[in-house]
Design an enzyme around this catalytic site. Sequence first.
Site, short mmCIF file in Angstrom:
data_model
loop_
_atom_site.label_atom_id
_atom_site.label_comp_id
_atom_site.label_asym_id
_atom_site.label_seq_id
_atom_site.Cartn_x
_atom_site.Cartn_y
_atom_site.Cartn_z
N CYS A 192 71.85 -50.49 89.21
CA CYS A 192 70.48 -50.79 88.80
C CYS A 192 69.94 -51.99 89.61
CB CYS A 192 70.42 -51.02 87.30
SG CYS A 192 68.75 -50.88 86.60
N HIS B 88 73.13 -46.27 85.14
CA HIS B 88 74.21 -47.09 84.61
C HIS B 88 75.46 -46.24 84.39
CE1 HIS B 88 72.22 -51.00 83.80
NE2 HIS B 88 71.15 -50.23 83.92
N GLU C 132 78.44 -47.06 83.87
CA GLU C 132 79.33 -47.57 82.83
C GLU C 132 78.97 -47.04 81.44
OE1 GLU C 132 75.86 -50.39 82.56
OE2 GLU C 132 76.84 -49.20 84.12
#
Length: 263
Positions: free
Chosen positions: A114, A214, A216
């Site tokens: 990001c 993202h 994660e």
Amino acid sequence: MPQPPLIGITTYLAHAQWGEWDLPAAVLPAAYVDCVRASGGRAVLLPPDAPEAAADVVERLDAIILAGGEDLDPALYGAVPHPRTGPPVRERDRWERAVLAAGLARDIPVLGVCRGMQLMNVHEGGTLIQHLPDSVGHDGHNPCRGHFCAHAVTTVPGTRVGARSPGTHEVATHHHQAVDRLGAGLIVAARAADGTVEAIESTRYRFAVGVQWHPEMGVDAPVVQALVAAAGSAEGTGPARTAGRNTRTVRSAPGRIFPTQVS
């Protein structure tokens, strides 16, 4: 016995509350650490520091993740701040630019997430769209403040990201800025349906990848697995990595459901 590769992850510098305390803190959503561990790496947090310390810190790492966060200072790419651009966090900007430069100088794997992808683009002379709804006409990349949402991206065949995640798939998203003009030596590796650049790669370095989403927070994280694999591969050690201490097989991340709440 071979050790897991050390993956440095940059952090926020913010006021935080826990227990009876309300103090300045170096913070990072735990999902980053969980994802690195699940991919076979060992996470090390990199709070903002003096830029001149970056080379010494990066020398001890095997790879870097530039985490998401606040908007970059538009002055870094010669722009006047948009009314919707957040206040600058210059200490973090300076630190992460130095960390990125040191990582690229050693040619260790770098992943920008990001804000981190945007920093990679600006570092190479690129620019940003400061408020994406002005360009695409909708708020689908950041529809709900304080929550991750999902939208589809399509990867580009022949890229590193495309090889790991071919075709179209949904990702966890929360951003209102995006790449505008690409920086030198960068190529587009994924786009959203509205044309927004969702991933970039460098043609100059062994592994320098940025994703606007993202990873994660996703059900799996192939790009993080690829980073850890590159950090731990014996054949991937460049001339700057004199220690050559990492040789291991990277585990696949277990399935996870990303939470909607930003932490």
